[in-house]
Design a protein around this motif. Sequence first.
Motif, PDB file in Angstrom:
ATOM      1  N   THR A   7       0.855  -1.181  -0.051  1.00  0.00           N
ATOM      2  CA  THR A   7      -0.115   0.032  -0.057  1.00  0.00           C
ATOM      3  C   THR A   7       0.806   1.158   0.043  1.00  0.00           C
ATOM      4  O   THR A   7       2.229   1.175   0.497  1.00  0.00           O
ATOM      5  CB  THR A   7      -0.721   0.045   1.160  1.00  0.00           C
ATOM      6  N   GLN A   8       0.539   2.199  -0.639  1.00  0.00           N
ATOM      7  CA  GLN A   8       1.383   3.519  -0.871  1.00  0.00           C
ATOM      8  C   GLN A   8       2.696   3.255  -1.527  1.00  0.00           C
ATOM      9  O   GLN A   8       3.612   3.672  -1.069  1.00  0.00           O
ATOM     10  CB  GLN A   8       1.610   4.152   0.701  1.00  0.00           C
ATOM     11  N   GLU A   9       2.715   2.363  -2.423  1.00  0.00           N
ATOM     12  CA  GLU A   9       3.842   2.298  -3.160  1.00  0.00           C
ATOM     13  C   GLU A   9       4.452   3.450  -3.898  1.00  0.00           C
ATOM     14  O   GLU A   9       5.579   3.531  -3.933  1.00  0.00           O
ATOM     15  CB  GLU A   9       3.421   1.034  -4.393  1.00  0.00           C
ATOM     16  N   LYS A  10       3.627   4.365  -4.396  1.00  0.00           N
ATOM     17  CA  LYS A  10       4.141   5.702  -4.911  1.00  0.00           C
ATOM     18  C   LYS A  10       4.964   6.362  -3.785  1.00  0.00           C
ATOM     19  O   LYS A  10       5.983   6.887  -4.230  1.00  0.00           O
ATOM     20  CB  LYS A  10       2.946   6.376  -5.472  1.00  0.00           C
ATOM     21  N   GLU A  11       4.101   6.420  -2.750  1.00  0.00           N
ATOM     22  CA  GLU A  11       5.021   7.154  -1.589  1.00  0.00           C
ATOM     23  C   GLU A  11       6.333   6.472  -1.341  1.00  0.00           C
ATOM     24  O   GLU A  11       7.298   7.191  -0.888  1.00  0.00           O
ATOM     25  CB  GLU A  11       4.050   7.348  -0.314  1.00  0.00           C
ATOM     26  N   ARG A  12       6.071   5.107  -0.936  1.00  0.00           N
ATOM     27  CA  ARG A  12       7.208   4.308  -0.560  1.00  0.00           C
ATOM     28  C   ARG A  12       8.468   4.706  -1.676  1.00  0.00           C
ATOM     29  O   ARG A  12       9.727   4.794  -1.270  1.00  0.00           O
ATOM     30  CB  ARG A  12       6.940   2.800  -0.628  1.00  0.00           C
ATOM     31  N   LEU A  13       8.431   4.623  -2.990  1.00  0.00           N
ATOM     32  CA  LEU A  13       9.239   4.955  -4.012  1.00  0.00           C
ATOM     33  C   LEU A  13       9.843   6.163  -3.726  1.00  0.00           C
ATOM     34  O   LEU A  13      10.884   6.259  -4.056  1.00  0.00           O
ATOM     35  CB  LEU A  13       8.619   4.599  -5.321  1.00  0.00           C
ATOM     36  N   ALA A  14       8.924   7.037  -3.545  1.00  0.00           N
ATOM     37  CA  ALA A  14       9.428   8.413  -3.329  1.00  0.00           C
ATOM     38  C   ALA A  14      10.306   8.808  -2.167  1.00  0.00           C
ATOM     39  O   ALA A  14      11.453   9.243  -2.169  1.00  0.00           O
ATOM     40  CB  ALA A  14       8.275   9.484  -3.259  1.00  0.00           C
ATOM     41  N   GLU A  15      10.006   7.904  -1.145  1.00  0.00           N
ATOM     42  CA  GLU A  15      10.791   7.874  -0.031  1.00  0.00           C
ATOM     43  C   GLU A  15      12.286   7.336  -0.173  1.00  0.00           C
ATOM     44  O   GLU A  15      13.379   7.602   0.004  1.00  0.00           O
ATOM     45  CB  GLU A  15      10.117   7.094   1.321  1.00  0.00           C
ATOM     46  N   LEU A  16      12.221   6.143  -1.110  1.00  0.00           N
ATOM     47  CA  LEU A  16      13.455   5.458  -1.470  1.00  0.00           C
ATOM     48  C   LEU A  16      14.294   6.402  -2.132  1.00  0.00           C
ATOM     49  O   LEU A  16      15.556   6.522  -1.942  1.00  0.00           O
ATOM     50  CB  LEU A  16      13.140   4.310  -2.189  1.00  0.00           C
ATOM     51  N   ARG A  17      13.925   7.178  -2.918  1.00  0.00           N
ATOM     52  CA  ARG A  17      14.667   8.001  -3.894  1.00  0.00           C
ATOM     53  C   ARG A  17      15.162   9.313  -2.944  1.00  0.00           C
ATOM     54  O   ARG A  17      16.285   9.782  -3.384  1.00  0.00           O
ATOM     55  CB  ARG A  17      13.885   8.652  -5.010  1.00  0.00           C
ATOM     56  N   ASN A  18      14.540   9.654  -2.040  1.00  0.00           N
ATOM     57  CA  ASN A  18      14.961  10.686  -0.993  1.00  0.00           C
ATOM     58  C   ASN A  18      16.425  10.423  -0.282  1.00  0.00           C
ATOM     59  O   ASN A  18      16.963  11.274   0.114  1.00  0.00           O
ATOM     60  CB  ASN A  18      13.786  11.097  -0.123  1.00  0.00           C
ATOM     61  N   TYR A  19      16.530   9.076  -0.292  1.00  0.00           N
ATOM     62  CA  TYR A  19      17.662   8.765   0.423  1.00  0.00           C
ATOM     63  C   TYR A  19      18.812   8.452  -0.545  1.00  0.00           C
ATOM     64  O   TYR A  19      19.984   8.288  -0.023  1.00  0.00           O
ATOM     65  CB  TYR A  19      17.438   7.239   1.214  1.00  0.00           C
ATOM     66  N   ALA A  20      18.835   8.771  -1.658  1.00  0.00           N
ATOM     67  CA  ALA A  20      19.858   8.685  -2.643  1.00  0.00           C
ATOM     68  C   ALA A  20      20.811   7.492  -2.406  1.00  0.00           C
ATOM     69  O   ALA A  20      22.027   7.896  -2.530  1.00  0.00           O
ATOM     70  CB  ALA A  20      20.441  10.008  -2.522  1.00  0.00           C
ATOM     71  N   LEU A  21      20.379   6.463  -2.342  1.00  0.00           N
ATOM     72  CA  LEU A  21      21.162   5.305  -2.149  1.00  0.00           C
ATOM     73  C   LEU A  21      21.494   4.404  -3.301  1.00  0.00           C
ATOM     74  O   LEU A  21      22.367   3.882  -3.540  1.00  0.00           O
ATOM     75  CB  LEU A  21      20.491   4.499  -0.868  1.00  0.00           C
ATOM     76  N   LEU A  22      20.262   4.479  -4.161  1.00  0.00           N
ATOM     77  CA  LEU A  22      20.524   3.565  -5.343  1.00  0.00           C
ATOM     78  C   LEU A  22      21.359   3.986  -6.388  1.00  0.00           C
ATOM     79  O   LEU A  22      21.688   5.087  -6.289  1.00  0.00           O
ATOM     80  CB  LEU A  22      19.098   3.699  -6.324  1.00  0.00           C
ATOM     81  N   ASP A  23      21.994   2.796  -6.744  1.00  0.00           N
ATOM     82  CA  ASP A  23      23.386   2.815  -7.743  1.00  0.00           C
ATOM     83  C   ASP A  23      24.485   3.536  -7.261  1.00  0.00           C
ATOM     84  O   ASP A  23      25.129   4.215  -7.938  1.00  0.00           O
ATOM     85  CB  ASP A  23      22.843   3.244  -8.920  1.00  0.00           C
ATOM     86  N   THR A  24      24.499   3.704  -5.900  1.00  0.00           N
ATOM     87  CA  THR A  24      25.881   4.431  -5.054  1.00  0.00           C
ATOM     88  C   THR A  24      26.844   3.105  -5.022  1.00  0.00           C
ATOM     89  O   THR A  24      26.807   2.074  -5.303  1.00  0.00           O
ATOM     90  CB  THR A  24      25.366   5.038  -3.849  1.00  0.00           C
ATOM     91  N   LEU A  25      28.111   3.875  -5.066  1.00  0.00           N
ATOM     92  CA  LEU A  25      29.387   2.940  -4.925  1.00  0.00           C
ATOM     93  C   LEU A  25      29.292   2.022  -3.672  1.00  0.00           C
ATOM     94  O   LEU A  25      28.624   2.337  -2.762  1.00  0.00           O
ATOM     95  CB  LEU A  25      30.425   3.962  -5.006  1.00  0.00           C
ATOM     96  N   PRO A  26      29.918   1.010  -3.520  1.00  0.00           N
ATOM     97  CA  PRO A  26      29.997   0.145  -2.342  1.00  0.00           C
ATOM     98  C   PRO A  26      30.560   1.039  -1.112  1.00  0.00           C
ATOM     99  O   PRO A  26      31.591   1.683  -1.506  1.00  0.00           O
ATOM    100  CB  PRO A  26      31.114  -0.872  -2.583  1.00  0.00           C
ATOM    101  N   GLU A  27      30.201   0.695  -0.041  1.00  0.00           N
ATOM    102  CA  GLU A  27      30.798   1.399   1.225  1.00  0.00           C
ATOM    103  C   GLU A  27      30.939   0.400   2.352  1.00  0.00           C
ATOM    104  O   GLU A  27      30.241  -0.462   2.630  1.00  0.00           O
ATOM    105  CB  GLU A  27      29.473   2.543   1.696  1.00  0.00           C
ATOM    106  N   ASP A  28      32.025   0.424   3.155  1.00  0.00           N
ATOM    107  CA  ASP A  28      32.639  -0.472   3.955  1.00  0.00           C
ATOM    108  C   ASP A  28      31.504  -0.715   5.091  1.00  0.00           C
ATOM    109  O   ASP A  28      31.307  -1.864   5.407  1.00  0.00           O
ATOM    110  CB  ASP A  28      33.896  -0.063   4.659  1.00  0.00           C
ATOM    111  N   GLU A  29      30.881   0.606   5.535  1.00  0.00           N
ATOM    112  CA  GLU A  29      30.114   0.401   6.755  1.00  0.00           C
ATOM    113  C   GLU A  29      28.767  -0.887   6.328  1.00  0.00           C
ATOM    114  O   GLU A  29      28.564  -1.376   7.287  1.00  0.00           O
ATOM    115  CB  GLU A  29      29.429   1.414   6.867  1.00  0.00           C
TER     116      GLU A  29
END
Length: 401
Positions: A7-29
């Motif tokens: 439910t609220q998939e559109k809002e969930r995807l918007a939240e995901l993009r707000n974090y700017a994590l997709l397709d970022t480089l690997p990070e040790d943490e």
Amino acid sequence: MIADLPTQEKERLAELRNYALLDTLPEDEYDDLATIAAEICGTPISLISLVDEDRQWFKANHGLDGVKQTSRGNAFCAHNILDPENMLIVPDAHQDERFADNDFVTGNPNIVFYAGVPLVTDAGFALGSLCVIDTVPRELTSAQLKALKALGRQTIKLFELRRARKLSEERLVDMELFRKRLLDFNHVIAHDLKAPLRNINQLVNIALDEYRTLLPADGVEVLNMLSAVAADANRLVQGVLHYSSSVHQIGSERNEFPVADLLTSFGSLFKELTPYQINYVGPVKRVFAPETALRQILQNLIGNAIKFCDKDRAIITVSCVRTEKAYVFTVRDNGPGIPEPLRKSIFSLFYSTAAKNGHSEESHGVGLSIVSELVKAMGGELSVESEMVEGSLFRFTVPVA
């Protein structure tokens, strides 16, 4: 079986993009958390996955070398995000109708066991999972499940830190743009206001020179008042420019230099004011600090001490000691002192006691405001102590890098 959409998939995807994590480089943490999860649970595979619109993308990947993402249709994590409050545990995928014919079960990587913790934001949206995977049926102990949940919480904290950093960087860019616009605006103000003010003053002087004898005494007084008002407005314009350029050009670069040489470099800067003597009593000889900011601070404090001195000779004593956390500077003068009710007001923009001391034509009231803002910009503290007739002592700190 392909998972339903949350439910609220559109809002969930918007939240995901707000974090700017997709397709970022690997990070040790993130890699470390995936590795720890696999070690604790004893599984060959552990992933931190993010469920995008038509794919699942791996922020961390332990055990699936070279795999960066898969289709969402085959993703176990797409099922996991449907219930953000609970883990998804699949002891044996062959016996689960949701996954028995899944391509990842019937083929590579031959998933049989899956346990995933939904990665849920403060807004309640599950962005993906921290999961562990095995190729044989199994169960996790209560201790392992507890540890996996704890690692999931740490993962979402890393997400939050990343978003906070992203927002901070965006605000810094906005602030820098605002600063540049402010400086441009200040220069426009200087250009558009200084010329008319100068013209007013010139016209008043012409009127006084040419028509003084023809004007009544009160008319001459009005023209003199107009000249004084124009001069005061010009000082305010100059003050705005000086304040803005001084505070915003502080920079963050530090270098090592002798304090005594900095004071000596002032040379005859104040030669047209009251005769003065500047003494540096140490004990710190060299500091590692923002030299431009420190020069501005000391120059303003010393300049004020000389300008407003009520003695035949201004004597200024500067000292610097180092504590574990900061350099502590003091600037002591032998001036008239500052009344206790005024000691907080003196750091306000355009506030000046100059008129009370017969120096109104010399002050635009921004010197101590500049000092206050520069000290704050470096993360330091500023205070003043004063005894009437005996002078004032300004103390400020510069944090050790």
